[in-house]
Design an enzyme around this catalytic site. Structure first.
Site, PDB file in Angstrom:
ATOM      1  N   GLY B  54      39.951   4.678 -23.987  1.00 33.36           N
ATOM      2  CA  GLY B  54      41.401   4.635 -23.925  1.00 33.36           C
ATOM      3  C   GLY B  54      41.860   4.185 -22.551  1.00 33.36           C
ATOM      4  CB  SER B  55      44.698   2.236 -21.328  1.00 28.95           C
ATOM      5  OG  SER B  55      44.062   1.038 -21.708  1.00 28.95           O
ATOM      6  N   GLY B  56      44.710   4.439 -19.285  1.00 26.03           N
ATOM      7  CA  GLY B  56      45.251   5.573 -18.551  1.00 26.03           C
ATOM      8  C   GLY B  56      44.233   6.164 -17.587  1.00 26.03           C
ATOM      9  CG  HIS B  57      40.856   7.086 -18.706  1.00 22.26           C
ATOM     10  ND1 HIS B  57      41.434   8.329 -18.696  1.00 22.26           N
ATOM     11  CD2 HIS B  57      40.559   6.829 -20.013  1.00 22.26           C
ATOM     12  CE1 HIS B  57      41.472   8.804 -19.941  1.00 22.26           C
ATOM     13  NE2 HIS B  57      40.964   7.907 -20.749  1.00 22.26           N
ATOM     14  CE  LYS B 105      35.864   7.774 -20.697  1.00 22.78           C
ATOM     15  NZ  LYS B 105      36.095   6.499 -21.428  1.00 22.78           N
ATOM     16  CG  ASP B 110      36.032   6.602 -26.331  1.00 25.46           C
ATOM     17  OD1 ASP B 110      36.852   5.821 -26.852  1.00 25.46           O
ATOM     18  OD2 ASP B 110      36.188   7.066 -25.178  1.00 25.46           O
ATOM     19  CG  HIS B 216      41.863  11.833 -23.087  1.00 22.08           C
ATOM     20  ND1 HIS B 216      40.553  12.201 -23.139  1.00 22.08           N
ATOM     21  CD2 HIS B 216      41.876  10.479 -23.164  1.00 22.08           C
ATOM     22  CE1 HIS B 216      39.791  11.118 -23.267  1.00 22.08           C
ATOM     23  NE2 HIS B 216      40.566  10.062 -23.269  1.00 22.08           N
TER      24      HIS B 216
END
Lengths: 334, 334
Positions: B54-57, B105, B110, B216
């Site tokens: 996911g994005s945001g990392h 991960k 995922d 998250h």
């Protein structure tokens, strides 16, 4: 105030200790002051670069000590200039036979203290000169403009010139050339909290932003309704392009930063529109830096810096640097 | 919600475009997906590394594409796994004759999507294998542990092994060796806001913190009164040292990061105590990374990662890398 600190007032000392512990291959700490020195400085024949200022702007300035950039960085307490004896000791610690160039951001306290220390060094026979960075176009009169993120381009280019063993006059010429061609402007989405004060530097509504801020948590020159990332990118670029009189066909180096508390996702969204906007104007991007460079504690926001470059400045921007925060060649996301 | 974005839901696409515009010398964007590929991949004879999530990392995962690390990074929507067709296309885009290692991960979405895509690639005759990173010691059962900041050490070491043209089995062995010896733990001082949700992921009092969070924006395994930087550093290190059964005389690589919204000043204050604490225990620090590596949007907080290293892993950690976020040799403050 929610911060990862121990006791307000200890934050600068402990941060500088942390930097020295993490990167002993790059820097050494002055035993007495919150000054970081390049491990191998002074280097015979190489002009030594000294800079610094209040803390809270990390990775500035300690993060820029190392090969190809600074020989010494003096860290004052948070948002407070380092003292004259502290700066004087830094100059003496790294002064080489080639002399010392002091890079000062245009804030009253910094200008007074760094100039005084430089004059004391001169009086002791150390060949010393200085430049003053004033890149913030939010202030109309150039003499009153603050030194903000564009300062890091001065460190980079003057540092590369010094690394080539150019004489002091030439290193100063390169630094001044950057200063003459660099402009920045910044917005804040949130204030920040100075640890010893314990409260936000200003109040801002949930749909408001400050435009034209400095780097000390001060209000901007104007308060506006929150704009989109694209609108902010265009606003900042427009003001800088106008002030620099940038023309179609010219080339620039760009810094987009997050002011301390804005994550990479948002920085890259801002960079995207900066890149598109410059391209639409026929301005070419030679170098892009995206990250944190000259921040205001945990403030959310962004600043854009544009430097008009020619072959000489491009070469210095891409020259090798090995500091805590900047390594080139290669991309830069400090 | 105060963010430098344009429209919630557009943030990932625009961020990936921004990364590709800023660093075209390093990455190219897939014309269809939010995937970034190393510009020169696939490289004959070199195992290709594929990761993502996911994005945001950010800077994970696109920031780690480039020489010495990843060949492809798939960015899902914020905090959402990339899709199977997206990952499958990434594997096909960078697959070399030497095969593909997928670094996953340990999150349900995922694991399902990356494994399914890897199996589809195998079915098409692409030599493909995978590893699953589960470094988060906040969760007692190893099988349920999440993959967090330690994942970046897997990217770095497996990437360096691949760059040496080791066969797929050997690159996988190196990746698994890192996974077996890396542990992380994280605290949050603030929640974060997913753009499409528009509200904080949890509520937290002004004197509270969450201990043992994932990446998250979820709550931790425990809520505590806010502790000092030193106490937090000791808490995180103690749990990791115990789990890794680290002994006096052993060597580690360290990551201290800020989770997205914590400035460098605080990260270095945390690093200072981590360094002191390890030294007091007789554990030697071989490599220190301080910065942002696997974050949670604008969340304030910190995570500590320790990797038990030997000569092989130290060599891979210090091997050349040229990515958007990590350049070695040299210090690392992504």
């Amino acid at each position: 105030m929610k911060k990862l600190i121990n006791k307000p007032g200890d934050e600068v000392k402990e941060m500088i200790e942390g930097m020295a512990l993490a990167f002993p291959q790059i820097v050494r700490k002055d035993p007495k002051w919150n000054n970081l020195y390049r491990r191998e400085s002074p280097i015979p024949g190489k002009v030594s670069l000294v800079s610094g200022g209040g803390s809270g702007h990390e990775p500035a300035h300690g993060g820029y000590v190392g090969k190809g950039m600074l020989d010494a960085a003096c860290a004052g307490e948070t948002f407070t200039s380092p003292t004259v004896p502290q700066i004087f000791d830094a100059i003496k610690a790294v002064a080489s036979d080639a002399g010392v160039l002091v890079i000062i951001k245009n804030f009253a306290g910094d200008v007074m203290n760094f100039q005084t220390a430089a004059k004391m060094a001169r009086a002791q026979g150390i060949k010393t000169d200085w430049v003053i960075v004033n890149d913030d176009v939010a202030i109309p009169e150039p003499a009153k403009r603050r030194g903000i993120a564009g300062t890091v381009f001065v460190h980079k280019c003057a540092g590369a010139a010094a690394e080539e063993l150019l004489p002091l006059e030439e290193v100063k010429r390169v630094a001044q050339k950057v200063i003459d061609n660099v402009r920045s402007m910044s917005v804040a989405l949130t204030p920040c909290v100075v640890p010893k004060a314990g409260k936000p530097t200003f109040e801002l509504g949930p749909d408001e932003m400050e435009v034209g801020i400095g780097i000390h948590g001060e209000k901007g020159v104007e308060r506006r309704k929150l704009m989109t990332a694209n609108e902010i990118a265009e606003l900042l670029c427009s003001r800088i392009i106008e002030d620099l009189k940038l023309d179609k066909g010219e080339e620039v180096a760009v810094i987009v930063q997050g002011n301390g508390g804005t994550p990479y996702m948002e920085k890259f969204i801002v960079y995207r529109r900066v890149h598109q906007f410059l391209t639409e104007k026929g301005i070419k991007i030679a170098v892009a830096w995206v990250g944190e460079f000259m921040t205001s504690l945990e403030m959310a926001g962004t600043s854009v810096t544009l430097l008009r470059v020619d072959e000489e400045l491009k070469r210095y921007l891409n020259a090798p640097a090995e500091t805590i925060a900047i390594h080139t060649p290669g991309p830069v996301t400090s």
